[in-house]
Design an enzyme around this catalytic site. Structure first.
Site, PDB file in Angstrom:
ATOM      1  CB  SER A  49     -15.715 -28.311 -11.172  1.00  0.00           C
ATOM      2  OG  SER A  49     -15.478 -26.820 -11.627  1.00  0.00           O
ATOM      3  CB  SER A 171      -6.588 -14.572  -9.091  1.00  0.00           C
ATOM      4  OG  SER A 171      -5.186 -14.748 -10.163  1.00  0.00           O
ATOM      5  CE1 TYR A 197     -10.911 -15.447 -13.376  1.00  0.00           C
ATOM      6  CE2 TYR A 197      -8.460 -14.775 -12.777  1.00  0.00           C
ATOM      7  CZ  TYR A 197     -10.005 -15.933 -12.807  1.00  0.00           C
ATOM      8  OH  TYR A 197      -9.400 -16.548 -11.586  1.00  0.00           O
ATOM      9  CE  LYS A 201     -11.371 -13.451 -10.036  1.00  0.00           C
ATOM     10  NZ  LYS A 201     -12.314 -14.417  -9.007  1.00  0.00           N
ATOM     11  CB  THR A 232      -9.630 -25.407 -11.205  1.00  0.00           C
ATOM     12  OG1 THR A 232      -9.184 -24.611 -11.858  1.00  0.00           O
ATOM     13  CG2 THR A 232      -8.761 -25.612  -9.957  1.00  0.00           C
TER      14      THR A 232
END
Length: 310
Positions: A49, A171, A197, A201, A232
Site C-alpha cells: 500500500s 522521513s 520512528y 529514520k 497513505t
C-alpha cells in the site's frame, strides 16, 4: 534555487503538495526515459500500500521487473492488481518477507538471484514499545536492522548489476532527533512511537554515507530520501490527528514516491551517500544539537552489523 530552498526550510510549504507542484514545473527535462529501467530488477519492501505500492508502480512503468516485497501476501496480491492496472506490460510479482524477522529476511534473500534496485520502504509506527523475537525494538528492526541484513545478503546480486542502487525511504521527522547511538534499542526514557520512528529514520540518513563507502567497491550506490507529507494508509492509521489537521495539503502517494523512483532510474546516477527530497539533495541537519560526533555513525553500524549476524 532560492524558492526551492525557502520551500524546504519552511517545512509546511516544502513538504506539502504545494511544494511538489511548484517544484514539478522545473522537472520536465529531468524525468527518466520511459524505458529507463528496462531489463532491470527492482525490489520494493512494504509495497502492499501507500508509498511502497506507488514506488513499485513508478518503477514498473519505467520498464523494471518489480518484486513487491510484503509481509501479508493477501494484501500484496491486491496491491499487485493495482500496479498491473497502471503498468499492464510490466513484469511484476509479490514475495513474502517480514523485514523485522531475520529468518524471514534470510529466506527471502535466498530466493532472489537478481537485484539492480533495492528500495527499503517498509515501516512501522507502534503505539507502544515492542520487541521482535530476536529481542530488538520493532522500529529499529524494521527500519534499520532488517534492511541492513537484506542488503548484505543481496550483495552478490547487487554486485553483479551494472548499476546497483539502494534507496532508503526516510522521513522529514528525522530532523527532530539526534543519532541515538548510545541507546539504539530505545530502552531508556519514556517510549513514544513517533519518537522511535523519527530516531530510526535519523539512523537511516546517518548510515547512508557510511554504507555508501562500505559498498562502494561492489559498485552499489546508496541514497536516502524523504517523501514529504503523503496521504497513505499508514499515515491514516498511525497519525490520524495529523492527517485531519493537514488534510488537503497532503501529497498523493505517487507524488511522495517520485524521488525514490527518480533516484532508481535517472541517468547518470545521482551522487551516492546523500539525502534527497523532491529530486534535490538536502542538508541532513536543520536543528541545533542533532549532528553526531565524529565516528558515531560508524559505531552505530558496528552495533547493527553485530546484531544481524547473531
Amino acid at each position: 534555487m532560492l524558492l526551492d530552498t525557502l520551500l524546504d526550510r519552511t517545512v509546511v510549504a516544502g513538504y506539502s503538495r504545494l511544494g511538489y507542484v511548484l517544484r514539478r514545473r522545473a522537472w520536465a527535462a529531468d524525468d527518466p526515459a520511459p524505458d529507463a529501467l528496462r531489463g532491470r530488477v527492482a525490489l520494493v519492501t512494504g509495497a502492499s500500500s501507500g508509498l511502497g505500492e506507488a514506488t513499485a508502480a513508478g518503477l514498473a512503468r519505467l520498464g523494471a521487473e518489480v518484486v513487491l516485497v510484503v509481509r501479508d501476501l493477501e494484501r500484496g496480491e491486491r496491491a499487485l492488481g493495482r500496479v498491473r492496472a497502471l503498468a499492464p506490460a510490466a513484469k511484476v510479482r509479490t514475495a513474502r518477507c517480514d523485514v523485522a524477522d531475520f529468518a524471514s529476511v534470510r529466506e527471502f534473500a535466498a530466493g532472489e538471484p537478481r537485484a539492480d534496485v533495492l528500495v527499503h520502504n517498509a515501516g512501522v509506527l507502534p503505539p507502544r514499545r515492542e520487541e521482535t523475537g530476536a529481542g530488538h525494538e520493532i522500529t529499529l528492526a524494521t527500519h534499520v536492522l532488517g534492511p541492513l541484513l537484506l542488503t548484505e545478503l543481496l550483495r552478490p546480486a547487487l554486485r553483479a548489476s551494472a548499476d546497483a542502487r539502494v534507496i532508503w525511504v526516510s522521513s522529514g521527522g528525522m530532523y527532530t532527533q539526534p543519532l541515538a547511538v548510545d541507546d539504539p534499542e530505545y530502552r531508556t526514557g519514556r517510549y513514544r512511537g513517533a519518537t522511535a520512528y523519527a530516531r530510526t529514520k535519523r539512523m537511516q540518513v546517518e548510515l547512508t554515507p557510511v554504507l555508501a563507502e562500505r559498498w562502494r567497491a561492489d559498485g552499489i550506490a546508496v541514497h536516502s530520501t524523504h517523501p514529504g507529507w503523503a496521504d497513505t494508509p499508514g499515515l491514516a492509521a498511525s497519525l490520524p490527528s495529523f492527517r485531519r489537521l493537514v488534510g488537503p495539503a497532503l501529497r498523493r502517494a505517487a507524488e511522495g514516491a517520485d524521488t525514490a523512483v527518480w533516484l532508481a532510474a535517472t541517468e547518470p546516477g545521482p551522487p551516492p551517500g546523500r539525502f534527497w527530497h523532491d529530486r534535490q539533495d538536502r542538508p541532513a541537519h536543520l536543528l541545533p544539537g542533532t549532528r553526531p560526533a565524529a565516528g558515531d555513525a560508524e559505531r552505530l553500524l558496528r552495533y547493527c552489523l553485530a546484531a544481524v549476524s547473531r
